[in-house]
Write an enzyme that holds these catalytic residues in place. Sequence first.
Site, mmCIF file in Angstrom:
data_model
loop_
_atom_site.group_PDB
_atom_site.id
_atom_site.type_symbol
_atom_site.label_atom_id
_atom_site.label_comp_id
_atom_site.label_asym_id
_atom_site.label_seq_id
_atom_site.Cartn_x
_atom_site.Cartn_y
_atom_site.Cartn_z
ATOM 1 N N TRP A 181 0.842 -1.192 0.000
ATOM 2 C CA TRP A 181 0.000 0.000 0.000
ATOM 3 C C TRP A 181 0.887 1.256 0.000
ATOM 4 O O TRP A 181 1.887 1.308 0.720
ATOM 5 C CB TRP A 181 -0.921 -0.015 1.234
ATOM 6 C CG TRP A 181 -1.733 1.244 1.324
ATOM 7 C CD1 TRP A 181 -2.837 1.563 0.598
ATOM 8 C CD2 TRP A 181 -1.462 2.368 2.161
ATOM 9 N NE1 TRP A 181 -3.278 2.821 0.918
ATOM 10 C CE2 TRP A 181 -2.451 3.344 1.889
ATOM 11 C CE3 TRP A 181 -0.481 2.656 3.104
ATOM 12 C CZ2 TRP A 181 -2.492 4.573 2.533
ATOM 13 C CZ3 TRP A 181 -0.519 3.885 3.744
ATOM 14 C CH2 TRP A 181 -1.526 4.825 3.458
ATOM 15 N N ASP A 346 -15.463 12.725 -2.698
ATOM 16 C CA ASP A 346 -14.962 11.406 -2.284
ATOM 17 C C ASP A 346 -15.760 10.924 -1.082
ATOM 18 O O ASP A 346 -16.936 11.267 -0.889
ATOM 19 C CB ASP A 346 -13.451 11.530 -2.007
ATOM 20 C CG ASP A 346 -12.688 10.232 -2.214
ATOM 21 O OD1 ASP A 346 -12.738 9.373 -1.314
ATOM 22 O OD2 ASP A 346 -12.054 10.072 -3.264
ATOM 23 N N ASP A 347 -15.137 10.126 -0.254
ATOM 24 C CA ASP A 347 -15.754 9.542 0.936
ATOM 25 C C ASP A 347 -16.399 10.644 1.800
ATOM 26 O O ASP A 347 -16.049 11.816 1.695
ATOM 27 C CB ASP A 347 -14.618 8.874 1.730
ATOM 28 C CG ASP A 347 -15.128 7.818 2.669
ATOM 29 O OD1 ASP A 347 -16.325 7.771 2.930
ATOM 30 O OD2 ASP A 347 -14.282 7.035 3.156
ATOM 31 N N ARG A 423 -9.803 -1.359 8.807
ATOM 32 C CA ARG A 423 -10.428 -0.035 8.653
ATOM 33 C C ARG A 423 -11.895 -0.105 9.107
ATOM 34 O O ARG A 423 -12.766 0.476 8.482
ATOM 35 C CB ARG A 423 -10.336 0.455 7.211
ATOM 36 C CG ARG A 423 -10.246 1.969 7.102
ATOM 37 C CD ARG A 423 -10.473 2.451 5.694
ATOM 38 N NE ARG A 423 -10.202 3.879 5.580
ATOM 39 C CZ ARG A 423 -10.778 4.682 4.710
ATOM 40 N NH1 ARG A 423 -11.636 4.218 3.839
ATOM 41 N NH2 ARG A 423 -10.482 5.955 4.672
ATOM 42 N N LYS A 456 -16.036 6.815 -8.666
ATOM 43 C CA LYS A 456 -14.794 6.206 -8.171
ATOM 44 C C LYS A 456 -15.203 5.024 -7.298
ATOM 45 O O LYS A 456 -15.861 5.211 -6.270
ATOM 46 C CB LYS A 456 -14.007 7.230 -7.358
ATOM 47 C CG LYS A 456 -12.770 6.664 -6.687
ATOM 48 C CD LYS A 456 -11.999 7.780 -6.001
ATOM 49 C CE LYS A 456 -10.874 7.244 -5.122
ATOM 50 N NZ LYS A 456 -10.171 8.327 -4.429
ATOM 51 N N TRP A 457 -14.826 3.832 -7.701
ATOM 52 C CA TRP A 457 -15.237 2.589 -7.025
ATOM 53 C C TRP A 457 -14.047 2.100 -6.203
ATOM 54 O O TRP A 457 -13.066 1.623 -6.760
ATOM 55 C CB TRP A 457 -15.636 1.566 -8.087
ATOM 56 C CG TRP A 457 -16.216 0.286 -7.589
ATOM 57 C CD1 TRP A 457 -15.658 -0.587 -6.702
ATOM 58 C CD2 TRP A 457 -17.466 -0.294 -7.972
ATOM 59 N NE1 TRP A 457 -16.480 -1.666 -6.511
ATOM 60 C CE2 TRP A 457 -17.600 -1.511 -7.276
ATOM 61 C CE3 TRP A 457 -18.487 0.085 -8.843
ATOM 62 C CZ2 TRP A 457 -18.707 -2.352 -7.434
ATOM 63 C CZ3 TRP A 457 -19.579 -0.746 -8.993
ATOM 64 C CH2 TRP A 457 -19.683 -1.948 -8.294
ATOM 65 N N ASP A 458 -14.183 2.197 -4.893
ATOM 66 C CA ASP A 458 -13.059 1.914 -3.992
ATOM 67 C C ASP A 458 -13.235 0.546 -3.319
ATOM 68 O O ASP A 458 -14.331 -0.041 -3.339
ATOM 69 C CB ASP A 458 -13.012 3.030 -2.933
ATOM 70 C CG ASP A 458 -11.632 3.229 -2.328
ATOM 71 O OD1 ASP A 458 -10.747 2.376 -2.527
ATOM 72 O OD2 ASP A 458 -11.451 4.253 -1.625
ATOM 73 N N MET A 459 -12.198 0.065 -2.666
ATOM 74 C CA MET A 459 -12.227 -1.235 -1.970
ATOM 75 C C MET A 459 -11.031 -1.247 -1.026
ATOM 76 O O MET A 459 -9.904 -1.418 -1.471
ATOM 77 C CB MET A 459 -12.095 -2.337 -3.020
ATOM 78 C CG MET A 459 -12.667 -3.674 -2.673
ATOM 79 S SD MET A 459 -11.641 -4.676 -1.613
ATOM 80 C CE MET A 459 -12.372 -6.270 -1.848
ATOM 81 N N ASN A 460 -11.308 -1.073 0.268
ATOM 82 C CA ASN A 460 -10.223 -0.696 1.175
ATOM 83 C C ASN A 460 -9.739 -1.739 2.165
ATOM 84 O O ASN A 460 -9.228 -1.371 3.221
ATOM 85 C CB ASN A 460 -10.622 0.571 1.934
ATOM 86 C CG ASN A 460 -10.371 1.796 1.095
ATOM 87 O OD1 ASN A 460 -9.245 2.026 0.669
ATOM 88 N ND2 ASN A 460 -11.402 2.552 0.815
ATOM 89 N N ASP A 527 -2.302 5.702 -3.165
ATOM 90 C CA ASP A 527 -2.645 6.720 -2.172
ATOM 91 C C ASP A 527 -1.438 7.583 -1.841
ATOM 92 O O ASP A 527 -1.547 8.551 -1.086
ATOM 93 C CB ASP A 527 -3.163 6.060 -0.891
ATOM 94 C CG ASP A 527 -4.636 5.693 -1.016
ATOM 95 O OD1 ASP A 527 -5.288 6.165 -1.953
ATOM 96 O OD2 ASP A 527 -5.126 4.928 -0.170
HETATM 97 C C1 DGJ Z 1 -8.846 5.094 -0.266
HETATM 98 C C2 DGJ Z 1 -8.611 5.803 -1.559
HETATM 99 O O1 DGJ Z 1 -7.471 5.347 -2.182
HETATM 100 C C3 DGJ Z 1 -8.552 7.299 -1.278
HETATM 101 O O2 DGJ Z 1 -8.263 7.992 -2.471
HETATM 102 C C4 DGJ Z 1 -9.865 7.721 -0.712
HETATM 103 O O3 DGJ Z 1 -10.883 7.534 -1.648
HETATM 104 C C5 DGJ Z 1 -10.158 6.949 0.553
HETATM 105 N N1 DGJ Z 1 -10.075 5.529 0.318
HETATM 106 C C6 DGJ Z 1 -11.525 7.298 1.093
HETATM 107 O O4 DGJ Z 1 -11.888 6.527 2.146
#
Ligand code: DGJ
Length: 703
Positions: A181, A346-347, A423, A456-460, A527
């Site tokens: 990451w 964003d978020d 998270r 923007k489709w995220d996955m954290n 990021d």
């Molecule tokens: C992770 C993404 O990579 C960031 O750019 C941002 O969108 C955050 N998540 C938001 O929680």
Amino acid sequence: MTTPLLSSPPPSAFPTPFWVLETDHTGYAFGLNPDGQLVHTYWGPRLPRQEDYPRPEAIEEWSSFNRPVHLITEEYPGEGGPKYVEPCLKVQFADGTRDLALQYAGAETVDGVLNLHLRDATYPLAVTLHYRTHPAHDLIERWVTLSNEGEDVMVLDRAWSAQWHVPAGEHDRLSHLTGRWADEFQLHRELLTQGVKVLESRRLTTSHHHNPWFALDHGQAGEESGAVWFGVLAWSGNWKLTAEVTDFGQNRISLGVNDWDFVWRLQPGERFETPASLGGFTARGFGAASRHLHDFIRQGVVPRGGELRRVLYNSWEATTFDVTEAGQVELAEIAAELGVELFVVDDGWFHGRDADTRALGDWWPDEKKFPNGLQPLIERVKALGMEFGLWVEPEMVNPDSDLYRAHPDWVIHYPTRARSQARNQLILNLGREDVQAYLIETLDRLLIEHDITFIKWDMNRNVSEPGWPGAPGDPRELWVRYVQGLYHVWGTLKARHPKVVWQSCSGGGGRADLGILRLADQIWVSDNTSAPARLEIQEGFSQVFPANTMEAWVTDAGRNQVPLEFRMHVSMAGSLGLGGHLAHWTEEERRVARREIARYKAVRHIVQFGDQYRLRPAQKQAFSAVQYVSKDRSEAVLFAFRTHIARPTTLPPVLLRGLDEAGLYEVEGVEGVRSGAAWMNVGVTLTLGDFQSTVRRIRRISK
Ligand code: DGJ
């Protein structure tokens, strides 16, 4: 573009079936050997005559320890007999037999795809190898369909897409990408020796840690010279790549869905189709290998790969969860004034999302932050002349959310184990049809009710406790069914909302591959938005992916150390975005941003659609340069960066690439007109201090 050149020489010339796949510059040959095994014989430069391609020959055993099946370059080896090499396919039959004996059963070409049929000698398993050539890109696409034509379940323990046989050289070298990451896409080149090198993801996504891409050379290739064999797997879940050098010095690169914890119960009458692997050869170095992939991705993978990407603003790093309508409007007004074309929230915009501890899953606007919904903000953004975009993380849920309270069973879990959070979130099981239906309905509504043209489709997080209570088949099918479910959900939404541009993000570049790029138009690469780190990350990314898919923002990272102009130039080498807190930017910063955005708009068609040349490497180097050249070679743009070192004070000339040798060009900021040959051999001498950069337009003024 995908017109294949498939040929099978006339039966009279060769008694056994033999195929030659040709692209504009490459040839690939395989056929049956005298023992009826399907054997690979050639992959390299295209040969002048069909007769030139080598045909399979009988092979003698080396010893009782090395029988012929161990020594042949089998095109798609199944596990069975005394082979010992990495197989592509491992199957358990109902009677306990775990041995495959695949035999040739015919071939045909349908819609440009060569289908080559194999069948097990005893059991009703049909294996079809599919081949499609992409002549202009010098790529061969391979995938496999497995069919259970019997009445008993067959268990697949491994079902890979391809094995690529690369001729052995003197110092065979594997190039691959590793990372973590905030530090993705670091390029490594290492010598291959006997044994198996494994690259993989066990994380449910492609991962930040490795990427399903390889390049193999004989130790002498450079950016613009030398033979390079390369390939990818178009898959967004667990994957595995093995680079094997056998005891007899054969190079075999295999790619497929990871067999770690993988099982697929192939029911009677069912088929299992693998993702595709694409392989290519070039005699013109790593740069050409990348350009082949770039063109293919733009023209053959990303559905809207031919459209210019807009300059966007993303408010994440400015406001994180502290999102308000007034605050976003303030940022939007400044962004529009700087020349931004797309404003992305964003978020932090949705119901109850004040921190990362809660609300994922509840995808409607937060009533306190947006008392009248998102529409007033969207209208303001549009009145400012920009499009509107939004962030979502559909696969995730916080335990503290209405969705989780209603459906705690929807997440990936084992009933007897704690559900490890990362998270503060858990992963919805997208293998489940009810979860898929819920996500389609929820996101569809969001897109119907709002004028949104960018998602923007995220996955954290990565997976843990990969259980699936009540799974329809073996719970370990999760690894594949999840990704199929993701493709289904995203694909359905994409079809219903064709004007939306999609970005794939997984905490940065955790899901970057040719599978997701059939859905996503862009990738959020990392990021890490520190410009010097980005230079390295972007260069690694460019091994595989073109600049128009590379979303790159200028944020406030390094604001006090690195000049804004430098940070702008780093992002202008991709698809430019801004992500800093614009309300805090000084007048001077805004002036620089406005100027550089205008400059970017003048050259972005070259950056986004041109041929990329990595002139001087960025990874672990202090002076780097990259150039983009329009397809007709009439214009180009050079980016050069000097980072942290104080020495040497004189920089070596940058030798340009990709110009017409005889054409006359001028380079912005350099006096005089020179031939393309001169610019490519004498080069451009630049004077840059630490953390200085330059962007130079190059124009052909006569042929
Ligand atoms: C992770 C993404 O990579 C960031 O750019 C941002 O969108 C955050 N998540 C938001 O929680």
